[in-house]
Motif scaffolding. Structure first.
Motif, PDB file in Angstrom:
ATOM      1  N   HIS A 123     -14.503  10.418  12.634  1.00 20.67           N
ATOM      2  CA  HIS A 123     -13.265   9.502  11.733  1.00 20.67           C
ATOM      3  C   HIS A 123     -11.912   9.374  12.029  1.00 20.67           C
ATOM      4  O   HIS A 123     -11.124   8.340  11.920  1.00 20.67           O
ATOM      5  CB  HIS A 123     -13.806   9.992  10.411  1.00 20.67           C
ATOM      6  N   LEU A 124     -11.529  11.052  12.441  1.00 19.87           N
ATOM      7  CA  LEU A 124      -9.524  10.967  12.747  1.00 19.87           C
ATOM      8  C   LEU A 124      -9.564   9.763  14.491  1.00 19.87           C
ATOM      9  O   LEU A 124      -8.142   9.603  14.195  1.00 19.87           O
ATOM     10  CB  LEU A 124      -9.663  12.752  12.774  1.00 19.87           C
ATOM     11  N   HIS A 127      -8.763   7.304  12.842  1.00 20.97           N
ATOM     12  CA  HIS A 127      -7.684   6.999  12.473  1.00 20.97           C
ATOM     13  C   HIS A 127      -6.139   6.842  13.744  1.00 20.97           C
ATOM     14  O   HIS A 127      -5.299   6.199  13.551  1.00 20.97           O
ATOM     15  CB  HIS A 127      -7.009   8.063  11.781  1.00 20.97           C
ATOM     16  N   LEU A 146      -0.740  13.230  12.681  1.00 20.85           N
ATOM     17  CA  LEU A 146      -2.550  12.877  12.015  1.00 20.85           C
ATOM     18  C   LEU A 146      -2.797  13.132  10.504  1.00 20.85           C
ATOM     19  O   LEU A 146      -2.702  14.761  10.391  1.00 20.85           O
ATOM     20  CB  LEU A 146      -3.808  12.979  12.765  1.00 20.85           C
ATOM     21  N   SER A 148      -4.045  12.738   7.151  1.00 19.25           N
ATOM     22  CA  SER A 148      -4.589  11.937   6.261  1.00 19.25           C
ATOM     23  C   SER A 148      -5.260  13.205   4.974  1.00 19.25           C
ATOM     24  O   SER A 148      -4.812  14.352   5.238  1.00 19.25           O
ATOM     25  CB  SER A 148      -5.940  12.066   6.816  1.00 19.25           C
ATOM     26  N   THR A 152      -4.374  18.002   8.913  1.00 20.13           N
ATOM     27  CA  THR A 152      -2.590  17.088   9.601  1.00 20.13           C
ATOM     28  C   THR A 152      -2.626  18.081  10.594  1.00 20.13           C
ATOM     29  O   THR A 152      -2.774  19.648  10.790  1.00 20.13           O
ATOM     30  CB  THR A 152      -1.956  18.241   8.716  1.00 20.13           C
ATOM     31  N   GLY A 175      -1.446  16.015   3.395  1.00 14.75           N
ATOM     32  CA  GLY A 175      -2.271  15.266   1.562  1.00 14.75           C
ATOM     33  C   GLY A 175      -2.479  16.187   0.621  1.00 14.75           C
ATOM     34  O   GLY A 175      -2.728  15.554  -0.371  1.00 14.75           O
ATOM     35  N   GLY A 283      -3.063   8.211   9.736  1.00 13.29           N
ATOM     36  CA  GLY A 283      -3.700   8.522   8.538  1.00 13.29           C
ATOM     37  C   GLY A 283      -3.032   8.133   7.015  1.00 13.29           C
ATOM     38  O   GLY A 283      -1.715   7.204   6.816  1.00 13.29           O
ATOM     39  N   GLY A 284      -3.383   8.666   6.008  1.00 14.72           N
ATOM     40  CA  GLY A 284      -2.897   8.429   4.273  1.00 14.72           C
ATOM     41  C   GLY A 284      -1.810   7.998   4.141  1.00 14.72           C
ATOM     42  O   GLY A 284      -0.853   7.535   3.637  1.00 14.72           O
ATOM     43  N   CYS A 314      -3.414   1.935   7.301  1.00 14.72           N
ATOM     44  CA  CYS A 314      -3.916   3.375   7.300  1.00 14.72           C
ATOM     45  C   CYS A 314      -4.070   4.401   6.116  1.00 14.72           C
ATOM     46  O   CYS A 314      -5.146   5.596   6.593  1.00 14.72           O
ATOM     47  CB  CYS A 314      -2.095   3.806   6.408  1.00 14.72           C
ATOM     48  N   THR A 315      -5.390   3.306   5.353  1.00 18.10           N
ATOM     49  CA  THR A 315      -6.244   4.566   4.731  1.00 18.10           C
ATOM     50  C   THR A 315      -7.761   4.295   5.262  1.00 18.10           C
ATOM     51  O   THR A 315      -7.977   3.452   6.373  1.00 18.10           O
ATOM     52  CB  THR A 315      -7.086   3.451   2.776  1.00 18.10           C
ATOM     53  N   ASP A 316      -8.897   4.859   4.623  1.00 13.20           N
ATOM     54  CA  ASP A 316     -10.239   4.642   5.275  1.00 13.20           C
ATOM     55  C   ASP A 316     -10.438   3.451   5.387  1.00 13.20           C
ATOM     56  O   ASP A 316     -11.123   2.891   4.484  1.00 13.20           O
ATOM     57  CB  ASP A 316     -11.082   5.575   5.028  1.00 13.20           C
TER      58      ASP A 316
END
Length: 353
Positions: A123-124, A127, A146, A148, A152, A175, A283-284, A314-316
């Motif tokens: 997942h990362l 991003h 990163l 999200s 971090t 986040g 990331g978000g 930026c979001t998933d």
């Protein structure tokens, strides 16, 4: 493979269901950049708001409801059928186990039904590589920040799959600091955007809040102490006071300023230590306006280029998963498989990819 290669991406790690189709115009052996053909995304924000955060079981059930309609929407947007898909990439981790199982199961079922190979994606990493779909894509090597909801991290990125961890959070991520502060202030879920909006009305110097781990050359992050300091200041406020609303806005602004100051300072330190002149923020939290403004200003003075994904990436989302899969295939760092027995990896260190 000659001709274009089309990678379908499925993202279901938390509270967004995303499907996208990315194309490598020259196939695996070519050098042309991937391009996004179509994508569809559903956010569960409205559903989880009533609970003040993500409810894993509800998230998993909603992914089941959304994944097929979003797949149809994506293919329709691309003007293609299922037979045009060459590889199915999916988020294998990290994330919520039940949510990951929905996307993983869908991907492997599609692969088996279509006789197409599948590829699990971090997942990362999605991003991390998402700015390569922007109008201003980066070039390797670069420093990546990163940021999200739960992560971090600062990394040196020398190529696809060549990641060196420089620093990471030792407790709360940035986040989480945004979200938990927003919850204390009664702003609901999701907290980050709500806190940033309230901060626009406040004075960021009104409260003296800590900037943790700012001394020395350490690149790790810690935001738990900041959260405690915010709670302490909040308890000193009189909710019946005439200026109570302004005080809350000031506290939001001061919190945002503290988080951003740490992120910017650590990023500049990472650039100094590596000697690199290029940076990626993903990331978000990377959508935060103050973070972008401060980082852009500081990096411009140092002759550093900063790259961001487009705001909608930026979001998933499924686009970043399809992209990461495509770039792994293109670089030779991974091979898709027709092994359809699957598992998920709720905890998965990016540096091991």
């Amino acid at each position: 493979m000659s001709g274009p290669l089309r990678v379908l991406g499925i993202e279901s790690s938390c509270d967004e269901t995303g499907i996208a189709l990315v194309e490598l115009p020259e196939g695996v052996g070519g050098a042309a950049p991937p391009r996004l053909l179509a994508q569809a995304l559903h956010s569960q924000i409205d559903m989880h708001q009533a609970y003040g955060g993500v409810v894993p079981e509800l998230a998993s059930r909603d992914h089941i409801r959304r994944v097929v309609p979003l797949l149809r929407e994506t293919l329709s947007g691309a003007g293609l059928g299922l037979d045009a898909v060459d590889v199915v990439a999916y988020t294998q981790g990290p994330g919520l186990a039940g949510a990951l199982l929905v996307g993983t199961g869908m991907a492997c079922a599609l692969g088996m039904a279509l006789d197409r190979p599948v590829l699990g994606v971090h997942h990362l990493e999605g991003h991390l590589l998402s700015p390569f779909l922007s109008v201003d894509p980066p070039q390797f090597p670069f420093v990546a920040l990163l940021v999200s909801g739960g992560h971090t991290q600062l990394m040196r990125v020398d190529g696809v799959g060549h990641y060196t961890m420089l620093g990471e959070t030792i407790d709360d991520a940035a986040g989480e600091a945004f979200d938990k502060t927003a919850k204390m202030l009664g702003l609901g879920y999701p907290g980050g955007p709500a806190l940033a909006k309230l901060a626009e009305q406040g004075d960021d110097a009104a409260f003296k809040l800590p900037r943790p781990l700012m001394r020395g050359d350490l690149l790790d992050f810690s935001f738990a102490g900041l959260k405690t300091a915010v709670w302490t200041q909040l308890n000193k406020l009189d909710p019946a006071a005439e200026d109570a609303a302004q005080a809350r806005a000031d506290l939001a602004a001061s919190t945002q300023a503290a988080i951003v100051d740490v992120l910017v300072a650590k990023s500049l330190l990472a650039l100094k230590q590596t000697g690199l002149k290029r940076m990626v923020v993903a990331g978000g939290v990377g959508a935060n306006r103050r973070l972008r403004a401060q980082l852009d200003a500081q990096c411009r003075r140092r002759g550093v280029r900063v790259h961001y994904p487009e705001l909608h990436l930026c979001t998933d989302n499924g686009a970043m998963i399809a992209l990461a899969g495509a770039m792994r295939l293109q670089s030779g760092r991974a091979q898709a498989s027709r092994e359809y027995a699957f598992d998920v990896r709720p905890r998965w260190d990016l540096s091991t990819v």
